[in-house]
Design a protein around this motif. Structure first.
Motif, PDB file in Angstrom:
ATOM      1  N   GLN A 160       8.010  -2.678   2.621  1.00  0.00           N
ATOM      2  CA  GLN A 160       6.906  -1.901   3.213  1.00  0.00           C
ATOM      3  C   GLN A 160       7.524  -0.867   4.142  1.00  0.00           C
ATOM      4  OE1 GLN A 160       3.970  -0.484   3.056  1.00  0.00           O
ATOM      5  NE2 GLN A 160       2.785  -2.375   3.156  1.00  0.00           N
ATOM      6  N   VAL A 161       7.538   0.384   3.698  1.00  0.00           N
ATOM      7  CA  VAL A 161       8.324   1.420   4.376  1.00  0.00           C
ATOM      8  C   VAL A 161       7.491   2.674   4.616  1.00  0.00           C
ATOM      9  CG1 VAL A 161      10.242   3.033   4.037  1.00  0.00           C
ATOM     10  CG2 VAL A 161      10.535   0.639   3.417  1.00  0.00           C
ATOM     11  N   ARG A 162       7.609   3.223   5.832  1.00  0.00           N
ATOM     12  CA  ARG A 162       7.104   4.562   6.118  1.00  0.00           C
ATOM     13  C   ARG A 162       8.146   5.271   6.985  1.00  0.00           C
ATOM     14  NH1 ARG A 162       3.949   3.067   2.951  1.00  0.00           N
ATOM     15  NH2 ARG A 162       1.672   3.185   2.932  1.00  0.00           N
ATOM     16  N   VAL A 163       8.435   6.519   6.658  1.00  0.00           N
ATOM     17  CA  VAL A 163       9.276   7.345   7.531  1.00  0.00           C
ATOM     18  C   VAL A 163       8.395   8.484   8.029  1.00  0.00           C
ATOM     19  CG1 VAL A 163      11.286   8.849   7.727  1.00  0.00           C
ATOM     20  CG2 VAL A 163      11.430   6.737   6.371  1.00  0.00           C
ATOM     21  N   ARG A 164       8.075   8.462   9.312  1.00  0.00           N
ATOM     22  CA  ARG A 164       7.236   9.505   9.909  1.00  0.00           C
ATOM     23  C   ARG A 164       8.131  10.680  10.318  1.00  0.00           C
ATOM     24  NH1 ARG A 164       2.376   7.505   8.182  1.00  0.00           N
ATOM     25  NH2 ARG A 164       2.194   5.306   8.743  1.00  0.00           N
TER      26      ARG A 164
ATOM     27  N   LEU B  70       8.691  17.125   2.833  1.00  0.00           N
ATOM     28  CA  LEU B  70       8.325  16.074   1.880  1.00  0.00           C
ATOM     29  C   LEU B  70       9.564  15.518   1.188  1.00  0.00           C
ATOM     30  CD1 LEU B  70       5.109  17.680   0.314  1.00  0.00           C
ATOM     31  CD2 LEU B  70       5.237  15.939   2.109  1.00  0.00           C
ATOM     32  N   ALA B  71      10.512  16.387   0.856  1.00  0.00           N
ATOM     33  CA  ALA B  71      11.758  15.943   0.215  1.00  0.00           C
ATOM     34  C   ALA B  71      12.576  15.078   1.179  1.00  0.00           C
ATOM     35  CB  ALA B  71      12.582  17.146  -0.237  1.00  0.00           C
ATOM     36  N   MET B  72      12.612  15.455   2.464  1.00  0.00           N
ATOM     37  CA  MET B  72      13.323  14.665   3.471  1.00  0.00           C
ATOM     38  C   MET B  72      12.722  13.257   3.570  1.00  0.00           C
ATOM     39  SD  MET B  72      13.710  17.531   6.507  1.00  0.00           S
ATOM     40  CE  MET B  72      14.433  16.456   7.768  1.00  0.00           C
ATOM     41  N   ILE B  73      11.397  13.200   3.598  1.00  0.00           N
ATOM     42  CA  ILE B  73      10.708  11.915   3.716  1.00  0.00           C
ATOM     43  C   ILE B  73      10.964  11.054   2.487  1.00  0.00           C
ATOM     44  CG2 ILE B  73       8.434  10.806   3.855  1.00  0.00           C
ATOM     45  CD1 ILE B  73       7.528  13.452   5.348  1.00  0.00           C
ATOM     46  N   GLU B  74      10.832  11.657   1.312  1.00  0.00           N
ATOM     47  CA  GLU B  74      11.008  10.899   0.064  1.00  0.00           C
ATOM     48  C   GLU B  74      12.406  10.300  -0.019  1.00  0.00           C
ATOM     49  OE1 GLU B  74      10.677  11.384  -4.808  1.00  0.00           O
ATOM     50  OE2 GLU B  74      10.145  13.083  -3.513  1.00  0.00           O
ATOM     51  N   GLN B  75      13.436  11.112   0.257  1.00  0.00           N
ATOM     52  CA  GLN B  75      14.812  10.612   0.157  1.00  0.00           C
ATOM     53  C   GLN B  75      15.115   9.565   1.229  1.00  0.00           C
ATOM     54  OE1 GLN B  75      17.855  13.762  -0.697  1.00  0.00           O
ATOM     55  NE2 GLN B  75      16.074  15.092  -0.856  1.00  0.00           N
ATOM     56  N   SER B  76      14.513   9.720   2.411  1.00  0.00           N
ATOM     57  CA  SER B  76      14.697   8.730   3.473  1.00  0.00           C
ATOM     58  C   SER B  76      14.104   7.386   3.069  1.00  0.00           C
ATOM     59  CB  SER B  76      14.020   9.205   4.771  1.00  0.00           C
ATOM     60  OG  SER B  76      14.557  10.429   5.204  1.00  0.00           O
ATOM     61  N   GLU B  77      12.887   7.436   2.527  1.00  0.00           N
ATOM     62  CA  GLU B  77      12.233   6.192   2.117  1.00  0.00           C
ATOM     63  C   GLU B  77      12.929   5.577   0.906  1.00  0.00           C
ATOM     64  OE1 GLU B  77       7.763   7.033   3.890  1.00  0.00           O
ATOM     65  OE2 GLU B  77       8.025   6.946   1.710  1.00  0.00           O
ATOM     66  N   ASP B  78      13.432   6.420   0.005  1.00  0.00           N
ATOM     67  CA  ASP B  78      14.176   5.907  -1.160  1.00  0.00           C
ATOM     68  C   ASP B  78      15.374   5.063  -0.698  1.00  0.00           C
ATOM     69  OD1 ASP B  78      12.513   6.978  -3.072  1.00  0.00           O
ATOM     70  OD2 ASP B  78      13.796   8.707  -3.522  1.00  0.00           O
TER      71      ASP B  78
ATOM     72  N   ALA C 265       0.846  -1.201   0.000  1.00  0.00           N
ATOM     73  CA  ALA C 265       0.000   0.000   0.000  1.00  0.00           C
ATOM     74  C   ALA C 265       0.877   1.245   0.000  1.00  0.00           C
ATOM     75  CB  ALA C 265      -0.899  -0.002   1.224  1.00  0.00           C
ATOM     76  N   MET C 266       0.382   2.273  -0.668  1.00  0.00           N
ATOM     77  CA  MET C 266       1.130   3.523  -0.770  1.00  0.00           C
ATOM     78  C   MET C 266       0.199   4.694  -0.447  1.00  0.00           C
ATOM     79  SD  MET C 266       3.704   5.466  -1.589  1.00  0.00           S
ATOM     80  CE  MET C 266       3.731   7.227  -1.833  1.00  0.00           C
ATOM     81  N   ALA C 267       0.668   5.608   0.355  1.00  0.00           N
ATOM     82  CA  ALA C 267      -0.094   6.836   0.623  1.00  0.00           C
ATOM     83  C   ALA C 267       0.816   8.016   0.335  1.00  0.00           C
ATOM     84  CB  ALA C 267      -0.558   6.871   2.077  1.00  0.00           C
ATOM     85  N   CYS C 268       0.238   9.194   0.156  1.00  0.00           N
ATOM     86  CA  CYS C 268       1.050  10.359  -0.197  1.00  0.00           C
ATOM     87  C   CYS C 268       2.032  10.691   0.923  1.00  0.00           C
ATOM     88  CB  CYS C 268       0.162  11.554  -0.524  1.00  0.00           C
ATOM     89  SG  CYS C 268      -0.404  12.469   0.912  1.00  0.00           S
ATOM     90  N   LEU C 269       3.092  11.385   0.582  1.00  0.00           N
ATOM     91  CA  LEU C 269       4.148  11.702   1.550  1.00  0.00           C
ATOM     92  C   LEU C 269       3.644  12.573   2.701  1.00  0.00           C
ATOM     93  CD1 LEU C 269       7.063  12.402  -0.957  1.00  0.00           C
ATOM     94  CD2 LEU C 269       6.718  10.343   0.423  1.00  0.00           C
TER      95      LEU C 269
END
Length: 275
Positions: free
Chosen positions: A208-212, A191-199, A172-176
């Protein structure tokens, strides 16, 4: 109804619509809707994907590839939810403002293309969680054929596997923006911090990854089956800590409860219990 009966029903529903625009994220639900629509309507089915700061670049690339695999017409449009202060302040109904922006833009595309129906990938399991975006869909007249044909998530995956859709088992995927607690402003920088962390975590092989984003703290949620690998591999921990600090996080923690959908919604439920 059996899966075969539900499949016949959803194809019949789509056939009756004659022409459709599918709000296409590249997730398993909207991909199944698009594949069925393309099978039934051919060129009269159009996939439209919204590009914004809250959508990872990896998902944009995936949606392009999936539409190509299916053979469907595909457009990418830009949405500007970040210009709406009601979205940026991150209220509990943030998704409502996002979906209203999305569906209003999809309506314009539909009008230009002479298409009368906009479809999303909502399934019956989605009706149980707190999802203010569903209210926007109702207001805008967007249809949910998976709900109308009574598909739950497991059945979506089962039919997708039968149809040999490559993302049938995609997590499952939800927006950043969903990684930022309600009430904490949504910014392009976060949002950029979250995206690069999850990448990074995805590049390390986690699925299955989420970075809060909790201020200076990054809280990582992984599938429980994948947590031992993170916990037992010091080189992974070191790579994560170094990368996350370079992005602006002061500290990193692994959530002991692991990944769970809508974990930031739990605060809402607790609040309701105390009201």
């Amino acid at each position: 109804m059996t899966l075969d009966q539900k499949t016949k029903k959803i194809k019949s529903l789509i056939r009756e619509m004659d022409s459709v625009l599918v709000a296409f994220s590249g997730g398993v639900d909207s991909t199944l809707v698009l594949a069925l629509a393309h099978e039934v309507l051919g060129e009269k089915a159009l996939a439209v994907t919204a590009q914004s700061a809250s959508v990872p670049d990896r998902e944009m690339k995936a949606s392009h590839q999936l539409a190509k695999e299916i053979g469907a017409r595909h457009l990418v449009i830009k949405t500007e939810e970040m210009s709406n202060p009601d979205y940026r302040t991150n209220p509990v109904n943030r998704c409502y403002h996002c979906k209203t922006e999305l569906y209003s833009r999809l309506k314009k595309v539909a009008q230009q293309e002479n298409i009368f129906h906009i479809l999303n990938g909502t399934n019956t399991d989605d009706l149980g969680d707190y999802r203010p975006g569903l209210e926007s869909a109702r207001e805008q007249g967007v249809r949910s054929p998976l709900v109308e044909a009574e598909f739950n998530k497991q059945e979506v995956r089962e039919l997708s596997r039968k149809m040999e859709i490559s993302v049938w088992d995609k997590p499952a995927m939800a927006c950043l923006s969903s990684r930022i607690p309600y009430g904490q402003p949504v910014t392009p920088e976060k949002l950029a911090m979250i995206e690069q962390s999850e990448d990074l975590l995805l590049a390390l092989g986690f699925t299955q990854v989420r970075v809060r984003h909790l201020g200076t703290l990054a809280r990582i949620e992984l599938d429980k089956n994948e947590m031992p690998r993170y916990q037992n591999d010091k080189s992974i921990q070191k790579a994560v800590q170094e990368k996350f600090r370079s992005l602006g996080f002061n500290s990193v923690m692994l959530d002991p409860e692991g990944y769970r959908m809508g974990s930031l919604n739990s605060a809402l439920l607790e609040h309701k219990d105390h009201v």
